[in-house]
Design a protein around this motif. Structure first.
Motif, short mmCIF file in Angstrom:
data_model
loop_
_atom_site.label_atom_id
_atom_site.label_comp_id
_atom_site.label_asym_id
_atom_site.label_seq_id
_atom_site.Cartn_x
_atom_site.Cartn_y
_atom_site.Cartn_z
N CYS A 33 11.46 -5.85 -34.98
CA CYS A 33 12.01 -7.01 -34.27
C CYS A 33 13.54 -7.05 -34.25
CB CYS A 33 11.47 -8.30 -34.88
SG CYS A 33 9.71 -8.59 -34.51
N CYS A 52 2.75 -8.67 -36.25
CA CYS A 52 3.67 -9.02 -35.17
C CYS A 52 2.95 -8.82 -33.83
CB CYS A 52 4.92 -8.16 -35.24
SG CYS A 52 6.07 -8.44 -33.89
N SER A 53 2.87 -9.87 -33.03
CA SER A 53 2.18 -9.79 -31.74
C SER A 53 2.93 -8.92 -30.73
CB SER A 53 2.00 -11.20 -31.17
OG SER A 53 3.27 -11.81 -30.99
N ARG A 54 4.23 -8.70 -30.99
CA ARG A 54 5.05 -7.93 -30.04
C ARG A 54 4.97 -6.43 -30.31
NH1 ARG A 54 9.25 -9.52 -26.71
NH2 ARG A 54 10.76 -7.91 -26.17
N HIS A 55 4.99 -6.05 -31.63
CA HIS A 55 5.04 -4.63 -31.99
C HIS A 55 3.81 -4.16 -32.74
CE1 HIS A 55 9.37 -5.94 -31.83
NE2 HIS A 55 9.39 -4.92 -30.98
N ASN A 99 -0.55 -11.96 -40.07
CA ASN A 99 0.56 -11.22 -40.65
C ASN A 99 1.03 -10.07 -39.77
OD1 ASN A 99 0.58 -12.73 -43.06
ND2 ASN A 99 -1.20 -11.58 -43.79
N MET A 124 4.35 -8.00 -40.62
CA MET A 124 5.62 -8.76 -40.71
C MET A 124 6.05 -8.84 -42.17
SD MET A 124 5.15 -11.79 -37.87
CE MET A 124 3.64 -12.46 -38.57
N GLN A 164 11.77 -17.51 -39.02
CA GLN A 164 10.40 -17.07 -38.79
C GLN A 164 10.21 -15.66 -39.33
OE1 GLN A 164 10.77 -17.15 -34.34
NE2 GLN A 164 9.84 -15.13 -34.47
N SER A 165 8.91 -15.32 -39.63
CA SER A 165 8.58 -14.00 -40.12
C SER A 165 8.60 -13.00 -38.96
CB SER A 165 7.19 -14.01 -40.77
OG SER A 165 7.18 -14.87 -41.88
N ILE A 166 9.08 -11.75 -39.25
CA ILE A 166 9.18 -10.71 -38.23
C ILE A 166 8.80 -9.37 -38.85
CG2 ILE A 166 10.97 -11.91 -36.90
CD1 ILE A 166 13.02 -10.10 -38.26
N CYS A 167 8.57 -8.36 -37.99
CA CYS A 167 8.31 -7.01 -38.49
C CYS A 167 9.62 -6.22 -38.49
CB CYS A 167 7.25 -6.32 -37.63
SG CYS A 167 7.85 -5.83 -35.99
#
Length: 465
Positions: free
Chosen positions: A166, A144-147, A142, A151, A160-163
């Protein structure tokens, strides 16, 4: 190998109704398995249709099958249930030494807690906005790998699921909503889709039942025609034999008195006898061929004005000002309670009884329109088998076919005394084409009626002839 066996069981030892591991598994005749309670409840809903089906292979049974318990499947399902419970246990992330079983996981802290270490989330003000869920080992999914944020949003553009960060960069300008809003909308779409599928299934089942009734009616009509034909020919043979016997007696009598003048005189007598036989047969043919009306002009001589009875109309059927047209609406029409009103079926009956020979015509728009006749004694509340036109011995129907033109006409001819009910297509050239005929014995006066399927948007009106 043991792990593979458990995986196999999860995929196969499940009920296709509740989608859970089988509870008290039973077999049905086609070989598929269900929870005893699930299949019993499902078939209870099909009792009024007298058709019991398998949800996996669609095989149907006209007699409700006996459920056979499966001891082996029951044991396998119980073992799998225990294995799954053990596999899904989540340890508390705070406990030191011996780990206790977690009772909740926090989507903000991204940690799981036992009941003791969960207390600050219930008591502390700083934890009030934290989201607690059932224990889960996949909390990192759950994030976000980026932030490195939870999510809590959904990108409809990329599905797709995002935070919440994003939309600033990777999903800038995309159509984004909260995860809760997306979940609610998807649930609504699934519910609507299921309802539509269920309506389609019911319509198909109703049409199949109608076709079965038509096949049975055609069979009965054919049997009756064969029987009537045999009776007619038996009668003709008896008439011929009786007249032949009379001629023979007459010839013998003449022979005794005029033996010497048989010759031409006897020939005349024989010719006279056969002429009388021919006249008798011709008379019988005329009696047998007393024809029902064939041309539209002959039908119109028997025309009957049909007025619909508002006291019988379902509250979703709107009647015209002259009470000759019925239209299915989406909203209920305020009408007072009345013992003659149909409650569960979208249908209406006429005011006057139909006896003797009479004829009327119906114009319709849309699909799902049925023209009917019925006894006044037909039930107004209860099961479809008791109330619905065409489903019982108190009514007869004919489905108005689909068409591309604006309107079409269906002619209905009734000979109550002879037990004849015929449906005709009235073309633009006013020719009459027989579509279906019912031969039966009517025991009560009849009423004309109309039935319209839910969701068809159809309407039907009786014509002034």
């Amino acid at each position: 190998m043991a792990q593979k066996g458990v995986q196999f069981d999860r995929e196969t030892i499940s009920c296709s109704i509740c989608f859970d591991i089988l509870k008290e598994p039973v077999f049905i005749p086609c070989g598929h398995s269900y929870c005893m309670r699930c299949i019993s409840d499902f078939w209870d809903g099909e009792d009024d249709k007298n058709i019991y089906s398998c949800l996996q292979c669609n095989e149907t049974f006209t007699v409700r099958p006996v459920l056979v318990k499966s001891t082996m499947l029951g044991e396998l399902a119980e073992d799998l249930r225990k294995s799954r419970l053990q596999a899904e246990d989540v340890d508390c992330d705070v406990c030191t030494g011996t780990k206790r079983k977690a009772s909740q996981s926090c989507l903000v802290c991204l940690a799981s807690y036992c009941q003791e270490h969960l207390q600050p989330h219930y008591e502390g003000v700083a934890f009030k906005k934290h989201k607690l869920v059932d224990p889960s080992k996949t909390l990192q999914e759950n994030i976000c790998s980026r932030h490195d944020e939870v999510m809590k949003m959904f990108c409809r553009t990329d599905q797709q699921s995002i935070c919440y960060l994003c939309p600033v960069d990777q999903h800038k300008g995309h159509n984004t909503v909260s995860a809760a809003e997306e979940w609610t909308e998807k649930q609504g779409e699934v519910k609507e889709s299921r309802a539509k599928i269920q309506r389609n299934i019911e319509d198909k089942e109703e049409y199949v039942n109608f076709l079965n009734q038509q096949v049975e009616a055609i069979k009965l009509s054919a049997d009756q025609t064969v029987e009537d034909t045999e009776n007619i020919f038996t009668l003709l043979i008896c008439l011929v034999q009786e007249r032949s016997s009379e001629v023979k007696k007459e010839v013998r009598s003449k022979q005794q008195t005029e033996v010497t003048r048989l010759g031409d005189h006897l020939q005349d007598i024989l010719m006279e006898g056969w002429t009388n036989i021919s006249l008798t047969l011709e008379k019988e043919d005329i009696l047998l061929s007393l024809s029902e009306p064939k041309t539209r002009a002959e039908f119109l001589k028997l025309s009957k004005k049909i007025i619909l009875d508002p006291n019988t109309a379902h509250r979703r059927l709107k009647l015209s000002d002259d009470d000759q047209r019925a239209t299915l609406t989406k909203r209920y029409i305020p009408r007072p309670d009345h013992p003659d009103r149909f409650v569960g079926c979208y249908q209406v009956l006429s005011t006057e009884h139909l006896t003797g020979r009479c004829y009327w015509e119906v114009e319709w728009d849309g699909d799902g329109v049925y023209v009917a006749v019925a006894y006044k004694s037909i039930k107004r509340t209860g099961t479809q088998k008791e109330c619905l036109f065409g489903r019982n011995d108190n009514s007869w129907i004919f489905p108005c076919p689909k068409h591309s033109r604006q309107t079409m006409r269906l002619g209905v001819y009734l000979n109550h005394t002879a037990g004849i009910l015929s449906f005709y297509c009235v073309s633009d050239s006013m020719t009459m084409t027989l579509l279906h005929r019912v031969d039966t014995t009517f025991t009560e006066p009849l009423l004309a009626g109309v039935r319209i399927l839910y969701g068809s948007g159809g309407s039907a009106g009786f014509c002034n002839l």
